[in-house]
Design a protein around this motif. Structure first.
Motif, PDB file in Angstrom:
ATOM      1  N   GLN A 147       0.836  -1.210   0.000  1.00  0.00           N
ATOM      2  CA  GLN A 147       0.000   0.000   0.000  1.00  0.00           C
ATOM      3  C   GLN A 147       0.872   1.262   0.000  1.00  0.00           C
ATOM      4  OE1 GLN A 147      -2.247  -1.146   3.463  1.00  0.00           O
ATOM      5  NE2 GLN A 147      -4.160  -1.178   2.283  1.00  0.00           N
ATOM      6  N   THR A 148       1.983   1.231   0.731  1.00  0.00           N
ATOM      7  CA  THR A 148       2.881   2.391   0.784  1.00  0.00           C
ATOM      8  C   THR A 148       3.461   2.695  -0.593  1.00  0.00           C
ATOM      9  OG1 THR A 148       3.481   1.798   3.029  1.00  0.00           O
ATOM     10  CG2 THR A 148       4.942   3.330   1.893  1.00  0.00           C
TER      11      THR A 148
ATOM     12  N   SER B  36       0.783   4.137  -2.809  1.00  0.00           N
ATOM     13  CA  SER B  36       0.534   5.526  -2.443  1.00  0.00           C
ATOM     14  C   SER B  36       1.627   6.447  -2.988  1.00  0.00           C
ATOM     15  CB  SER B  36       0.458   5.624  -0.917  1.00  0.00           C
ATOM     16  OG  SER B  36       0.484   6.970  -0.530  1.00  0.00           O
TER      17      SER B  36
END
Lengths: 207, 200
Positions: free
Chosen positions: B9-10, B13
């Motif tokens: 997810q990082t 993002s």
């Protein structure tokens, strides 16, 4: 049971911080890279601007430079150049002996540079050969005079280009005379320059 | 309690943030390009403003308007008088040149308060500024023909050297002190050829 066996295990990062803890946060990394890019871009802009300005201030960007003093011959780009005279005087004789001597404005001197140009390399075409003459001093540049020296006695030829009635041919010498009018105070430190073939070569003739 | 953020997810993002940053930069560039004036048509100048009798200088030039007159006619040393139904603004100016030769042909204008530019009449080429070499001062007479109602508030503009950068250069601007009440010479004004002297 050994003593070591009952000691509680210490978190490895507490005493020996590993690579993960030393890594900067992504946000700080981005800011750092942005700042670096900004610095590089600013330096590049300042550098190219300074180079462009220096070229503009100095006039033509020139590559090869050859120097010659009185009586010396040099070869440049397939042509030989010999400085015949570098005359500096308040007045020069007129072309017609009945006319008065030629002078510039009060406080000025006339500089007449006479040199001989001879094509020496048969492989060089004279078609596009050209020169821009100038006189350079420490703080100024002068172009050939077109006001005061037109009636002066000097070689008729005032260009190094090929002419129908005075062609460039290998081994055929042509004498060229270029006149300038400069303030007397500036005359001692000037150098004659010919920017040849659109600035690809520079000929400097010294007194 | 929220679920822990995973490494995937990082990264996702970060990619989205990068694209947003790129788009913002492109939009900013387009906006600046659209709003910026065209340097070819909107030439930027820094002006040195003076009045008649006061010298104005840039690193390469010093100019001083020594006198201004308005007339219906001017007269050279030969030929017939040049007569106008409008107004002739006759400006005597001395220009000292440094560093490199300057040709003023297209860089000297009379500018009206409304921004219109008038060039000197080319009948008087031997009197105008022409080419001047460094270390010399040329005294010349410029003759401008302008409509009668455009004399008041006119200024002489000596633009930057054409060899300068076309934008952000310095020009000289002289308020000629002209108004609707400025007297008009009744006789032709004599126009002499320009003269050159070594700059003192």
């Amino acid at each position: 049971m050994s003593r070591a066996g009952i000691e509680p295990a210490m978190p490895p990062q507490a005493e020996h911080p590993g690579p993960r803890s030393r890594r900067r946060s992504p946000t700080r990394t981005r800011i750092g890279l942005f700042a670096l890019a900004l610095v590089i871009a600013t330096l590049a802009a300042l550098g190219t601007g300074a180079i462009s300005y220096r070229k503009l201030a100095a006039g033509d960007a020139l590559s090869a430079t050859v120097f010659a003093g009185p009586g010396q011959s040099v070869v440049l780009g397939g042509y030989s150049y010999r400085l015949d005279s570098f005359g500096v005087a308040a007045s020069f004789p007129a072309e017609d002996s009945g006319d008065p001597v030629v002078r510039g404005p009060r406080g000025s001197v006339i500089i007449l540079v006479v040199f001989t140009q001879t094509p020496v390399d048969p492989r060089v075409s004279p078609d596009d050969h050209s020169c821009i003459f100038m006189l350079r001093g420490p703080a100024a540049t002068w172009e050939p005079d077109t006001d005061f020296t037109t009636l002066m006695r000097r070689p008729k030829l005032q260009t190094c280009s090929d002419l129908d009635d005075d062609p460039l041919r290998v081994g055929r010498a042509r004498q060229i005379g270029v006149g300038f009018v400069v303030p007397a105070a500036a005359a001692q430190q000037v150098t004659f320059q010919a920017s040849i073939d659109s600035g690809r070569r520079l000929l400097e003739l010294h007194r | 309690m929220s679920a822990p953020i995973t490494a995937g997810q990082t990264r996702a993002s970060g990619r989205v943030g990068g694209w947003i940053g790129l788009i913002v930069c492109v939009i900013a560039s387009l906006t600046i390009a659209a709003l910026s004036p065209d340097p070819a048509t909107d030439v930027r100048r820094a002006y040195v403003d003076v009045t008649v009798g006061s010298p104005a200088s840039t690193p390469a030039t010093t100019a001083e308007v020594t006198s201004v007159r308005v007339a219906h006619a001017v007269q050279e040393s030969y030929g017939d008088a040049f007569v106008s139904r409008q107004r002739l603004v006759v400006v005597n100016v001395e220009v000292a040149v440094r560093q490199r030769p300057r040709t003023f042909n297209s860089s000297v204008t009379l500018r009206t308060p409304s921004g219109d530019d008038y060039t000197p009449r080319d009948e008087f080429v031997t009197a105008d500024l022409g080419e001047t070499q460094p270390g010399f001062t040329r005294a010349s007479t410029l003759v401008f023909e302008v409509p009668t109602d455009r004399v008041a508030g006119d200024r002489l503009v000596i633009d930057a050297d054409s060899a300068s950068f076309d934008v952000y250069a310095t020009a000289l601007r002289v308020d000629l002190g002209l108004s609707a009440q400025t007297p008009v010479a009744t006789k032709p004004i004599a126009i002499k050829d320009s003269t050159v002297m070594v700059t003192p």
